[in-house]
Design a protein around this motif. Structure first.
Motif, mmCIF file in Angstrom:
data_model
loop_
_atom_site.group_PDB
_atom_site.id
_atom_site.type_symbol
_atom_site.label_atom_id
_atom_site.label_comp_id
_atom_site.label_asym_id
_atom_site.label_seq_id
_atom_site.Cartn_x
_atom_site.Cartn_y
_atom_site.Cartn_z
ATOM 1 N N GLU A 1 -2.032 -37.836 -77.797
ATOM 2 C CA GLU A 1 -3.216 -37.970 -79.051
ATOM 3 C C GLU A 1 -3.538 -36.639 -79.481
ATOM 4 O O GLU A 1 -3.639 -36.524 -81.049
ATOM 5 C CB GLU A 1 -4.449 -38.526 -78.543
ATOM 6 C CG GLU A 1 -5.483 -38.893 -79.626
ATOM 7 C CD GLU A 1 -6.600 -39.329 -79.307
ATOM 8 O OE1 GLU A 1 -7.719 -39.282 -79.647
ATOM 9 O OE2 GLU A 1 -6.666 -40.422 -78.438
ATOM 10 N N LYS B 1 -14.542 -37.202 -85.975
ATOM 11 C CA LYS B 1 -15.403 -38.285 -85.953
ATOM 12 C C LYS B 1 -15.266 -39.035 -87.232
ATOM 13 O O LYS B 1 -15.894 -38.442 -88.513
ATOM 14 C CB LYS B 1 -16.863 -38.224 -85.603
ATOM 15 C CG LYS B 1 -17.424 -39.639 -85.306
ATOM 16 C CD LYS B 1 -19.037 -39.395 -84.712
ATOM 17 C CE LYS B 1 -19.520 -40.727 -84.550
ATOM 18 N NZ LYS B 1 -21.072 -40.429 -83.895
ATOM 19 N N THR C 1 -9.433 -41.234 -89.470
ATOM 20 C CA THR C 1 -8.460 -42.310 -88.774
ATOM 21 C C THR C 1 -7.399 -41.440 -88.134
ATOM 22 O O THR C 1 -6.808 -40.716 -88.676
ATOM 23 C CB THR C 1 -7.920 -43.042 -90.099
ATOM 24 O OG1 THR C 1 -8.774 -43.826 -90.878
ATOM 25 C CG2 THR C 1 -6.845 -44.210 -89.583
ATOM 26 N N ARG C 2 -7.184 -42.081 -86.905
ATOM 27 C CA ARG C 2 -6.086 -41.395 -86.075
ATOM 28 C C ARG C 2 -4.862 -42.129 -86.098
ATOM 29 O O ARG C 2 -4.856 -43.505 -86.084
ATOM 30 C CB ARG C 2 -6.555 -41.450 -84.748
ATOM 31 C CG ARG C 2 -7.774 -40.458 -84.450
ATOM 32 C CD ARG C 2 -8.153 -40.221 -82.762
ATOM 33 N NE ARG C 2 -8.497 -41.629 -82.568
ATOM 34 C CZ ARG C 2 -9.788 -41.929 -82.604
ATOM 35 N NH1 ARG C 2 -10.727 -41.150 -83.034
ATOM 36 N NH2 ARG C 2 -10.217 -43.227 -82.218
ATOM 37 N N GLN D 1 -2.663 -35.391 -83.613
ATOM 38 C CA GLN D 1 -3.690 -34.642 -84.461
ATOM 39 C C GLN D 1 -3.384 -33.420 -84.913
ATOM 40 O O GLN D 1 -3.832 -32.813 -85.780
ATOM 41 C CB GLN D 1 -5.062 -34.832 -83.899
ATOM 42 C CG GLN D 1 -5.511 -36.218 -83.474
ATOM 43 C CD GLN D 1 -7.027 -36.022 -83.037
ATOM 44 O OE1 GLN D 1 -7.876 -35.635 -83.948
ATOM 45 N NE2 GLN D 1 -7.260 -36.899 -81.946
ATOM 46 N N THR E 1 -2.701 -38.466 -72.925
ATOM 47 C CA THR E 1 -3.889 -37.769 -73.426
ATOM 48 C C THR E 1 -3.326 -36.773 -74.394
ATOM 49 O O THR E 1 -3.793 -36.625 -75.571
ATOM 50 C CB THR E 1 -4.625 -37.378 -72.333
ATOM 51 O OG1 THR E 1 -5.229 -38.357 -71.406
ATOM 52 C CG2 THR E 1 -5.688 -36.466 -72.771
ATOM 53 N N GLN F 1 3.726 -38.250 -85.451
ATOM 54 C CA GLN F 1 2.410 -39.063 -85.049
ATOM 55 C C GLN F 1 2.573 -40.210 -84.502
ATOM 56 O O GLN F 1 1.888 -40.828 -83.713
ATOM 57 C CB GLN F 1 1.496 -39.209 -86.340
ATOM 58 C CG GLN F 1 0.846 -38.025 -86.997
ATOM 59 C CD GLN F 1 1.655 -37.106 -87.935
ATOM 60 O OE1 GLN F 1 2.911 -37.383 -88.060
ATOM 61 N NE2 GLN F 1 1.004 -36.411 -88.519
ATOM 62 N N TYR G 1 -2.581 -42.322 -83.944
ATOM 63 C CA TYR G 1 -2.600 -42.850 -82.178
ATOM 64 C C TYR G 1 -3.662 -42.297 -81.636
ATOM 65 O O TYR G 1 -4.156 -41.281 -81.689
ATOM 66 C CB TYR G 1 -1.117 -41.896 -81.901
ATOM 67 C CG TYR G 1 -1.253 -42.077 -80.325
ATOM 68 C CD1 TYR G 1 -1.043 -43.394 -79.572
ATOM 69 C CD2 TYR G 1 -1.658 -41.162 -79.451
ATOM 70 C CE1 TYR G 1 -0.916 -43.292 -78.111
ATOM 71 C CE2 TYR G 1 -1.805 -40.955 -78.055
ATOM 72 C CZ TYR G 1 -1.324 -42.201 -77.521
ATOM 73 O OH TYR G 1 -1.356 -42.449 -75.980
ATOM 74 N N SER G 2 -3.997 -43.567 -80.855
ATOM 75 C CA SER G 2 -5.188 -43.027 -80.232
ATOM 76 C C SER G 2 -4.802 -43.402 -78.551
ATOM 77 O O SER G 2 -4.008 -44.555 -78.556
ATOM 78 C CB SER G 2 -6.616 -43.998 -80.427
ATOM 79 O OG SER G 2 -6.767 -43.650 -81.498
ATOM 80 N N TYR H 1 -9.245 -45.407 -73.722
ATOM 81 C CA TYR H 1 -10.230 -44.031 -73.713
ATOM 82 C C TYR H 1 -11.742 -44.628 -73.410
ATOM 83 O O TYR H 1 -12.305 -45.528 -73.717
ATOM 84 C CB TYR H 1 -10.353 -43.811 -75.218
ATOM 85 C CG TYR H 1 -11.091 -42.397 -75.537
ATOM 86 C CD1 TYR H 1 -10.590 -41.257 -75.268
ATOM 87 C CD2 TYR H 1 -12.420 -42.701 -75.790
ATOM 88 C CE1 TYR H 1 -11.459 -40.239 -75.339
ATOM 89 C CE2 TYR H 1 -13.313 -41.625 -76.040
ATOM 90 C CZ TYR H 1 -12.609 -40.172 -75.887
ATOM 91 O OH TYR H 1 -13.600 -39.192 -76.110
ATOM 92 N N ARG I 1 -12.228 -35.431 -80.813
ATOM 93 C CA ARG I 1 -12.895 -36.733 -81.088
ATOM 94 C C ARG I 1 -14.131 -36.675 -81.821
ATOM 95 O O ARG I 1 -14.655 -37.408 -83.011
ATOM 96 C CB ARG I 1 -12.833 -37.670 -80.020
ATOM 97 C CG ARG I 1 -11.693 -38.310 -79.369
ATOM 98 C CD ARG I 1 -11.410 -39.734 -79.923
ATOM 99 N NE ARG I 1 -10.340 -40.398 -79.191
ATOM 100 C CZ ARG I 1 -10.314 -41.692 -79.013
ATOM 101 N NH1 ARG I 1 -11.275 -42.535 -79.066
ATOM 102 N NH2 ARG I 1 -9.034 -42.021 -78.668
#
Length: 452
Positions: free
Chosen positions: A69, A391, A394-395, A73, A66, A228, A397-398, A402, A387
């Motif tokens: 991520e 919104k 593009t991430r 970011q 968790t 990242q 890593y997610s 989730y 998140r």
């Protein structure tokens, strides 16, 4: 005159391998060697003890994935401080860094320093009066190594992590091969004097203290190559290695020593298992392993903790912030922050010696875990805020599965907070007082910053 952070910047010298060893090295201290009997005492049976280590690993992995991520970011030096600051604002960020810089980090460092000194003097039959000096030599040496550059501190971390895993895997491999005791189904509830000791929640809590340190890698995100990608990957690989090591060494110990004997061994469980496997030299091997383990763990803390005051100083949120945020132009290391953490740790060592009943580094590090987990919880919730805030972006890593994994991380954090409140209410209150002291400090620093 340009701000220091524009003139100099920390070098991106942390690769994936070093990042993994930092995760493993900052978690595995003495817990893997001393906790098996403690967890068994709370679990009551070998099955439940092993399950407690599995649960502890799963909860820690959920927390690590968790936070990874968030770190992907917000790939900045300072870890939890930077995350809370960017998500909730500078006030909450300051309080996070305040607790970590003033008490939590130095208390953990000092407890490792003192424990290391005791282990070394006992092993070499040196006078106990020398233990503090031995610990101080280790602290000074590792601080100097990290001043020379992050790559040297990282190299030290790689070597000590590999070295500490040798006795761990020796016990696992030979314990599983040569042990002849039943691993599962061993019941020791009748041997435990107090029924209150048998509590599966307390067993998991004991493992979570052994897993603590998983977030330290995030403090140096700003110095990682491709954070990242490498931060989540290092978290996943490192925490998987730690969980497997913890679970398997407990299985091996149960296979070598009957649970009925193990429950009375206290902190010597792994050493006794090694002695049973390899004779007297086995316990010495484990003792050497613990010494190297503590040394490597201390190095990991010295690599990571100074990045918190460094990030705070860059934001002007510490007294003497220009000195603390100083980076060596030649070595590219945060010299100011390293010396600051060394100085605070030195003061705490003196206080523990002068007032041992009032100032106990081990206890201080334990009581502040309560408040640190409140900030962990804020960070876990912060993932949902990020998140929503980002919104459509593009991430890199997610977090997988989730929102199940973040919810599991929140459940683990709530579990620790509630259990700590129940088991040590006054300690939790002390940590809240330490937190509250930071509020007027923040107000004063903000006023001085506005005047300047």
């Amino acid at each position: 005159m340009k701000p220091i952070n524009e003139e100099q910047s920390l070098q991106k010298s942390i690769g994936l391998m070093t990042a993994i060893t930092i995760v493993v090295g900052t978690i595995i201290g003495s817990g893997v060697f001393v906790k098996p009997a403690v967890v068994l005492t709370h679990a009551g049976t070998s099955n439940m003890a092993i399950l407690a280590w599995v649960f502890g690993g799963i909860l820690t992995l959920a927390a690590g994935l968790t936070i990874a991520e968030i770190g992907a970011q917000i790939p900045k030096t300072g870890g939890l401080y930077a995350y809370i600051r960017d998500i909730y604002g500078p006030f909450w960020g300051f309080l996070t860094g305040w607790v970590q810089t003033i008490i939590y980090g130095p208390a953990i460092i000092v407890s490792l320093v003192l424990f290391f000194g005791i282990l070394v003097t006992n092993f070499f039959n040196i006078s106990n009066d020398m233990s503090v000096w031995v610990g101080l030599i280790a602290l000074t040496f590792l601080t100097f190594v990290n001043i020379l550059g992050t790559k040297f501190g990282g190299l030290m971390q790689n070597v000590t992590t590999i070295a500490k895993l040798i006795p761990v895997f020796a016990i696992i491999i030979f314990g599983l091969l040569w042990g002849n005791e039943g691993i599962f189904g061993q019941d020791v509830t009748s041997l435990i004097k107090s029924d209150g000791d048998i509590n599966f929640g307390r067993a998991i809590l004991a493992t979570l203290f052994a897993y603590d340190g998983w977030i330290m890698l995030t403090n140096i995100t700003g110095e990682m190559k491709n954070p990242q990608r490498n931060l989540p990957l290092a978290m996943l690989i490192g925490l998987t290695i730690v969980t497997l090591a913890y679970v398997l060494i407990n299985i091996a110990v149960f296979h070598v020593i009957p649970a009925s004997e193990l429950v009375g061994l206290g902190n010597t469980a792994s050493a006794e298992a090694a002695k049973a496997l390899f004779g007297d030299i086995g316990s010495k091997i484990v003792n050497i392993g613990v010494i190297i383990s503590i040394f490597g763990c201390l190095n990991g803390k010295i690599i990571t903790f100074p990045r918190i005051p460094f990030a705070m100083a860059e934001d002007g949120l510490l007294p003497m912030h220009k000195l603390i945020s100083y980076i060596s132009p030649k070595l590219k290391s945060p010299v100011g922050a390293l010396i600051a953490v060394f100085g605070i740790s030195l003061v705490l060592i003196v206080l523990t010696l002068l007032f041992p009943s009032q100032v106990n580094a081990d206890y201080l590090s334990e009581v502040t875990i309560f408040i640190i987990y409140l900030f962990y919880m804020m960070a876990f919730v912060g993932l949902f805020i990020l998140r929503k805030r980002n919104k459509g972006v593009t991430r890199a890593y997610s977090v997988p599965l989730y929102p199940f994994i973040p919810i599991l991380a929140l459940a683990g954090g709530a579990f620790i907070i509630i259990n700590t409140l129940i088991s040590d209410f006054m300690g939790s209150l002390y940590s809240l007082i330490i937190l509250a002291i930071g509020i007027p400090v923040y107000i004063s620093l903000k006023k001085n910053k506005q005047k300047s």
